[in-house]
Design an enzyme around this catalytic site. Structure first.
Site, PDB file in Angstrom:
ATOM      1  CE1 TYR A  59      -6.447  -7.045   6.738  1.00 56.73           C
ATOM      2  CE2 TYR A  59      -7.115  -4.861   7.443  1.00 56.73           C
ATOM      3  CZ  TYR A  59      -6.740  -5.737   6.451  1.00 56.73           C
ATOM      4  OH  TYR A  59      -6.664  -5.275   5.157  1.00 56.73           O
ATOM      5  CG  LEU A 209       3.459   5.091   1.836  1.00 59.40           C
ATOM      6  CD1 LEU A 209       3.642   5.578   3.261  1.00 59.40           C
ATOM      7  CD2 LEU A 209       4.004   6.103   0.847  1.00 59.40           C
ATOM      8  NE  ARG A 211       2.468  -5.674   1.261  1.00 60.03           N
ATOM      9  CZ  ARG A 211       1.179  -5.805   1.542  1.00 60.03           C
ATOM     10  NH1 ARG A 211       0.750  -5.451   2.740  1.00 60.03           N
ATOM     11  NH2 ARG A 211       0.320  -6.282   0.661  1.00 60.03           N
ATOM     12  N   GLY A 212       5.906   0.397   3.474  1.00 59.72           N
ATOM     13  CA  GLY A 212       6.980   1.158   4.109  1.00 59.72           C
ATOM     14  C   GLY A 212       8.227   1.303   3.271  1.00 59.72           C
ATOM     15  CB  SER A 215       8.420   5.553   3.907  1.00 59.45           C
ATOM     16  OG  SER A 215       8.957   4.442   4.601  1.00 59.45           O
TER      17      SER A 215
END
Length: 334
Positions: A59, A209, A211-212, A215
């Site tokens: 990362y 989620l 990756r958003g 939401s």
């Protein structure tokens, strides 16, 4: 420090908070992140009782481990658990270079992670992907040697299928399988989840989620920065995104009636699937941590679960969860 419910991670793993924190979004995977806010987010999660922090040595090419190391420098080692993925290869321009899970690579990657994180052991160590050139037995055997040497406490896996999980567990107990699982990514339910339960292996669910997508943050948004993972993800492209956002709108209606956010409802759904499934939330602000932990206060009835699944049918999701080349590298999709 606040106390949240803890569960054992599989039949052999440590006691972890019911929700974990993932660090990937703090190191550029979804565009630029603020380091001060990222560290505050880690501290807020720990103070709320979250004790599982997940990262990968790739990362940000080590950035995320160093960031987490700085954030944890003033915390007692017994107050947190580190889950680390290794083996993904990157070039200096962030080019993908495959995976390397040879035994000698295991030891090399581990040495660097210990240094970057500033600790003397990793609580859960796992290959990020199954190396097609290395038998899983060899990789797990090498990590098991590091367990015996005291540098690793538990062994985990990531994105492997049922057969690979079974072969790995024959070598050493596997505490958890980290894999994508959400309302719109339910592929593990057919074979992988039953096998994990048979073997006493927990699921640490990432991208709960999506990756958003699950939401309120993407409703009305249609474009992503070039350095954002979602700019290349099939689920976030054109008509696929439009179709998927219609599912989110249906979920939002249920959330509105319940007085909770889409994200909280999506996390609560995952939590309701069993105490052996621990969502790992990729929050990068203190507000998102607070919102996510609010899902712990939501108890869904059988009728509500049925309504949620009817609003977001798994077979109505448009687009694969990764681009074609990345999907081909997933043992879990074979």
């Amino acid at each position: 420090m606040t106390s949240i419910e803890k569960v054992q991670l599989g039949s052999t793993g440590p006691q972890v908070g019911r929700i974990g924190l993932g660090g990937m979004s703090m190191s550029g995977s979804y565009g630029a992140a603020d380091e001060k806010e990222s560290i505050a987010t880690i501290h807020a999660a720990l103070d709320a009782g979250v004790n599982l922090i997940d990262t990968g040595d790739f990362y940000g090419m080590g950035h995320n481990e160093m960031l987490i190391g700085r954030a944890l420098a003033d915390r007692k080692r017994e107050d947190y658990l580190l889950s680390v993925k290794f083996g993904a290869l990157r070039g200096p321009g962030n080019q993908w270079g495959g995976v390397d899970s040879r035994p000698e690579a295991v030891r090399n990657f581990l040495a660097y992670s210990l240094q970057r994180l500033g600790v003397d052991h990793i609580d859960i160590y796992r290959p990020a992907r199954q190396d097609p050139n290395v038998p899983i037995e060899d990789t797990v055997g090498a990590i098991a040697e590091m367990v015996q040497a005291g540098y690793v406490r538990h062994i985990g896996l990531s994105e492997v299928g049922a057969d690979t999980l079974r072969r790995a567990a024959a070598v050493h107990p596997i505490a958890d399988l980290q894999i994508e699982y959400s309302l719109i990514s339910r592929g593990i339910e057919d074979r992988i989840l039953p096998t994990a339960r048979e073997l006493g292996t927990a699921i640490t669910a990432y991208a709960v989620l999506s990756r958003g997508l699950l939401s309120d943050s993407l409703r009305g948004r249609r474009t992503f920065a070039p350095d954002d993972f979602r700019a290349f993800s099939p689920r976030f492209q054109g008509e696929n995104l439009e179709a998927n956002l219609r599912l989110v709108d249906a979920l939002a209606q249920i959330g509105d009636r319940r007085g909770v956010s889409v994200a909280q409802l999506a996390i609560a759904w995952v939590l309701a699937q069993g105490a052996d499934i621990v969502p790992v939330i990729g929050a990068r602000t203190t507000e998102r941590v607070s919102e996510s932990l609010g899902a712990l206060d939501i108890t869904l009835t059988a009728d509500e679960l049925a309504s949620i699944e009817a609003a977001v049918p798994a077979d109505r999701v448009a687009g694969d969860r990764y681009a074609t080349a990345q999907m081909a590298m997933l043992d879990s999709e074979r």
